[in-house]
Design a protein around this motif. Structure first.
Motif, PDB file in Angstrom:
ATOM      1  N   SER A 109      41.121   0.293 122.046  1.00 37.03           N
ATOM      2  CA  SER A 109      42.044   0.468 120.925  1.00 37.03           C
ATOM      3  C   SER A 109      41.427   1.453 119.953  1.00 37.03           C
ATOM      4  O   SER A 109      40.202   1.509 119.800  1.00 37.03           O
ATOM      5  CB  SER A 109      42.330  -0.866 120.234  1.00 37.03           C
ATOM      6  OG  SER A 109      41.152  -1.432 119.697  1.00 37.03           O
ATOM      7  N   ASP A 136      41.770   2.752 116.015  1.00 36.09           N
ATOM      8  CA  ASP A 136      42.348   2.525 114.689  1.00 36.09           C
ATOM      9  C   ASP A 136      43.440   1.463 114.712  1.00 36.09           C
ATOM     10  O   ASP A 136      44.475   1.593 114.044  1.00 36.09           O
ATOM     11  CB  ASP A 136      42.900   3.838 114.117  1.00 36.09           C
ATOM     12  CG  ASP A 136      41.817   4.895 113.978  1.00 36.09           C
ATOM     13  OD1 ASP A 136      40.703   4.547 113.572  1.00 36.09           O
ATOM     14  OD2 ASP A 136      42.086   6.064 114.303  1.00 36.09           O
ATOM     15  N   GLY A 137      43.217   0.413 115.498  1.00 36.84           N
ATOM     16  CA  GLY A 137      44.142  -0.700 115.536  1.00 36.84           C
ATOM     17  C   GLY A 137      45.345  -0.503 116.434  1.00 36.84           C
ATOM     18  O   GLY A 137      46.252  -1.332 116.439  1.00 36.84           O
ATOM     19  N   LYS A 138      45.357   0.559 117.227  1.00 34.94           N
ATOM     20  CA  LYS A 138      46.494   0.837 118.110  1.00 34.94           C
ATOM     21  C   LYS A 138      46.023   0.938 119.556  1.00 34.94           C
ATOM     22  O   LYS A 138      44.886   1.329 119.820  1.00 34.94           O
ATOM     23  CB  LYS A 138      47.181   2.142 117.692  1.00 34.94           C
ATOM     24  CG  LYS A 138      47.792   2.090 116.292  1.00 34.94           C
ATOM     25  CD  LYS A 138      48.470   3.402 115.946  1.00 34.94           C
ATOM     26  CE  LYS A 138      49.078   3.341 114.539  1.00 34.94           C
ATOM     27  NZ  LYS A 138      49.711   4.633 114.172  1.00 34.94           N
ATOM     28  N   PRO A 139      46.887   0.582 120.518  1.00 30.65           N
ATOM     29  CA  PRO A 139      46.505   0.698 121.929  1.00 30.65           C
ATOM     30  C   PRO A 139      46.123   2.130 122.295  1.00 30.65           C
ATOM     31  O   PRO A 139      46.698   3.099 121.784  1.00 30.65           O
ATOM     32  CB  PRO A 139      47.771   0.262 122.678  1.00 30.65           C
ATOM     33  CG  PRO A 139      48.501  -0.611 121.703  1.00 30.65           C
ATOM     34  CD  PRO A 139      48.231  -0.012 120.354  1.00 30.65           C
ATOM     35  N   ASP A 141      50.991   3.746 126.457  1.00 29.73           N
ATOM     36  CA  ASP A 141      49.820   2.993 126.011  1.00 29.73           C
ATOM     37  C   ASP A 141      50.217   1.573 125.616  1.00 29.73           C
ATOM     38  O   ASP A 141      49.527   0.602 125.940  1.00 29.73           O
ATOM     39  CB  ASP A 141      49.146   3.684 124.824  1.00 29.73           C
ATOM     40  CG  ASP A 141      48.250   4.841 125.257  1.00 29.73           C
ATOM     41  OD1 ASP A 141      47.987   4.992 126.459  1.00 29.73           O
ATOM     42  OD2 ASP A 141      47.802   5.604 124.366  1.00 29.73           O
ATOM     43  N   GLU A 142      51.343   1.460 124.933  1.00 30.81           N
ATOM     44  CA  GLU A 142      51.837   0.142 124.497  1.00 30.81           C
ATOM     45  C   GLU A 142      52.159  -0.732 125.701  1.00 30.81           C
ATOM     46  O   GLU A 142      51.808  -1.921 125.736  1.00 30.81           O
ATOM     47  CB  GLU A 142      53.074   0.314 123.622  1.00 30.81           C
ATOM     48  CG  GLU A 142      52.816   0.875 122.236  1.00 30.81           C
ATOM     49  CD  GLU A 142      52.435  -0.202 121.232  1.00 30.81           C
ATOM     50  OE1 GLU A 142      52.397  -1.386 121.620  1.00 30.81           O
ATOM     51  OE2 GLU A 142      52.170   0.149 120.064  1.00 30.81           O
ATOM     52  N   TRP A 166      49.046  -1.922 127.430  1.00 30.43           N
ATOM     53  CA  TRP A 166      48.390  -2.907 126.572  1.00 30.43           C
ATOM     54  C   TRP A 166      49.062  -4.272 126.717  1.00 30.43           C
ATOM     55  O   TRP A 166      48.399  -5.294 126.909  1.00 30.43           O
ATOM     56  CB  TRP A 166      48.436  -2.427 125.133  1.00 30.43           C
ATOM     57  CG  TRP A 166      47.830  -3.378 124.138  1.00 30.43           C
ATOM     58  CD1 TRP A 166      48.449  -4.451 123.543  1.00 30.43           C
ATOM     59  CD2 TRP A 166      46.494  -3.366 123.636  1.00 30.43           C
ATOM     60  NE1 TRP A 166      47.581  -5.096 122.693  1.00 30.43           N
ATOM     61  CE2 TRP A 166      46.367  -4.448 122.731  1.00 30.43           C
ATOM     62  CE3 TRP A 166      45.394  -2.543 123.848  1.00 30.43           C
ATOM     63  CZ2 TRP A 166      45.189  -4.720 122.045  1.00 30.43           C
ATOM     64  CZ3 TRP A 166      44.222  -2.806 123.165  1.00 30.43           C
ATOM     65  CH2 TRP A 166      44.126  -3.882 122.286  1.00 30.43           C
ATOM     66  N   VAL A 173      46.695  -8.374 118.830  1.00 35.03           N
ATOM     67  CA  VAL A 173      46.549  -7.285 117.864  1.00 35.03           C
ATOM     68  C   VAL A 173      45.072  -7.162 117.492  1.00 35.03           C
ATOM     69  O   VAL A 173      44.412  -8.161 117.209  1.00 35.03           O
ATOM     70  CB  VAL A 173      47.389  -7.539 116.597  1.00 35.03           C
ATOM     71  CG1 VAL A 173      47.120  -6.445 115.564  1.00 35.03           C
ATOM     72  CG2 VAL A 173      48.872  -7.586 116.955  1.00 35.03           C
ATOM     73  N   PRO A 191      42.168  -2.351 112.736  1.00 37.33           N
ATOM     74  CA  PRO A 191      41.512  -1.033 112.747  1.00 37.33           C
ATOM     75  C   PRO A 191      39.993  -1.143 112.622  1.00 37.33           C
ATOM     76  O   PRO A 191      39.263  -0.375 113.252  1.00 37.33           O
ATOM     77  CB  PRO A 191      42.124  -0.323 111.542  1.00 37.33           C
ATOM     78  CG  PRO A 191      43.467  -0.969 111.375  1.00 37.33           C
ATOM     79  CD  PRO A 191      43.263  -2.410 111.744  1.00 37.33           C
ATOM     80  N   SER A 234      38.492  -2.034 116.013  1.00 39.04           N
ATOM     81  CA  SER A 234      38.733  -1.092 117.110  1.00 39.04           C
ATOM     82  C   SER A 234      37.492  -0.238 117.357  1.00 39.04           C
ATOM     83  O   SER A 234      36.968   0.396 116.442  1.00 39.04           O
ATOM     84  CB  SER A 234      39.922  -0.180 116.779  1.00 39.04           C
ATOM     85  OG  SER A 234      41.110  -0.922 116.654  1.00 39.04           O
TER      86      SER A 234
END
Length: 338
Positions: free
Chosen positions: A141, A143-146, A169-170, A173, A181, A184, A187
């Motif tokens: 991940s 910055d907190g995103k997949p 990516d989502e 994931w 979740v 960030p 990650s």
């Protein structure tokens, strides 16, 4: 006139980018190859991680070539190729044989003024957009995103914000982690990676190449050098700043000839007709001076090839490098036969 002609990314800068990608790949537990191609389309440097497997280097080089010469992310090129009429896309590959693998993942490299001076990409055994088995969600991940491992390598190497080039990516994931979740702060995808410490084969090849480059500089030569495994697949390739583009292919083909047949590359012509060998296997082969086999405990494990200067001088340079090689660290990676 030096400012008139487009410049390739310098070898030192390209090496630094590849090494950052190697560090991140080891942190992620990935095995594959990373390549940097100059704006001219000629390879500048490429490294294969231990156990990276054959074929990854060729794919990485192709995607890097696309990014460097078309001056766009290779994902954008892929989108164009899949929407063009077949005769046009086929014609592009015919006219651009180094773009045989138009996959996503490559990015252009720009100088301080925004001019494209190269391209970088990665591919290989486990370098892909898919999440490795057992990988921690924090690692994939950003910055907190997949995120996905292949694009993480390149974004980290370039020091740019993560942007997924492979789509979904989502979806990947959710298939692996569900609705989990990661904050960030937690990650790790773009956080600093420790220097790679488990690449015995690659480090050995780099040390050998550095011997060649140092001696070439001392002799006033500008050359390309390749170290390949016993099957002819590249482990490390480098082209000195100012070296002619054609030396890249000569170094690789002489190294491959030496490794695959266990003899100095210039002796190959006395064994087999070159045109018949070319039809047997896709590995490039050149029966000219410059390539020598590398043996460990009496077994061929690799090949060294040098190109871009007078062939006899390339062969002498290779002999000098291997004469000095016993003082190099002995490779301890399981990739080498015991």
């Amino acid at each position: 006139m030096s400012g008139v002609h487009p410049a390739d990314v310098p070898l030192a800068q390209a090496r630094a980018l590849v090494r950052r990608a190697v560090d991140k790949a080891e942190q992620l537990g990935l095995r594959g190859a990373i390549a940097v191609v100059g704006a001219s389309g000629a390879l500048v440097t490429a490294s294969r991680l231990d156990h990276g497997g054959p074929g990854g280097m060729a794919r990485a080089r192709s995607k890097a070539w696309i990014s460097a010469t078309q001056q766009i992310p290779s994902s954008e090129h892929l989108q164009r190729m899949t929407t063009l009429p077949v005769p046009i896309s086929t014609g592009f590959v015919t006219a651009s044989p180094e773009a045989l693998f138009p996959g996503a993942g490559g990015l252009p490299i720009r100088d301080a003024g925004g001019t494209v001076i190269g391209g970088i990409s990665a591919s290989g055994a486990t370098v892909s957009p898919f999440l490795p088995a057992g990988v921690a969600p924090e690692v994939v991940s950003a910055d907190g995103k997949p995120a996905n491992p292949e694009d993480l390598l390149i974004a980290y190497a370039m020091g740019t914000p993560y942007v997924g080039q492979h789509g979904d990516d989502e979806a990947r994931w959710k298939a692996r982690f569900g609705d989990l979740v990661v904050s960030p702060e937690a990650s790790l995808g773009m956080k600093p990676a420790s220097p790679a410490a488990a690449q015995g084969e690659l480090d050995w090849a780099l040390a050998l190449v550095d011997r060649v480059l140092a001696e070439a500089a001392r002799q006033g030569l500008t050359i390309s050098v390749a170290v390949v495994d016993r099957g002819g697949d590249p482990i490390q390739q480098d082209r000195m700043d100012g070296a002619v583009a054609g030396g890249v292919e000569v170094a690789l083909a002489t190294a491959s000839a030496a490794a695959r047949f266990g003899i100095p590359s210039e002796h190959l012509a006395a064994w087999y007709p070159a045109d018949q060998l070319a039809a047997l296997h896709p590995a490039p082969l050149l029966a000219a001076p410059g390539g020598l086999p590398i043996e460990l405990d009496g077994q061929v494990v690799a090949g060294l090839g040098i190109g871009g200067a007078q062939p006899a001088r390339c062969a002498a340079l290779a002999r000098d490098a291997l004469t000095l090689a016993p003082s190099l660290p002995v490779p301890t990676s399981p990739a080498w036969p015991s």
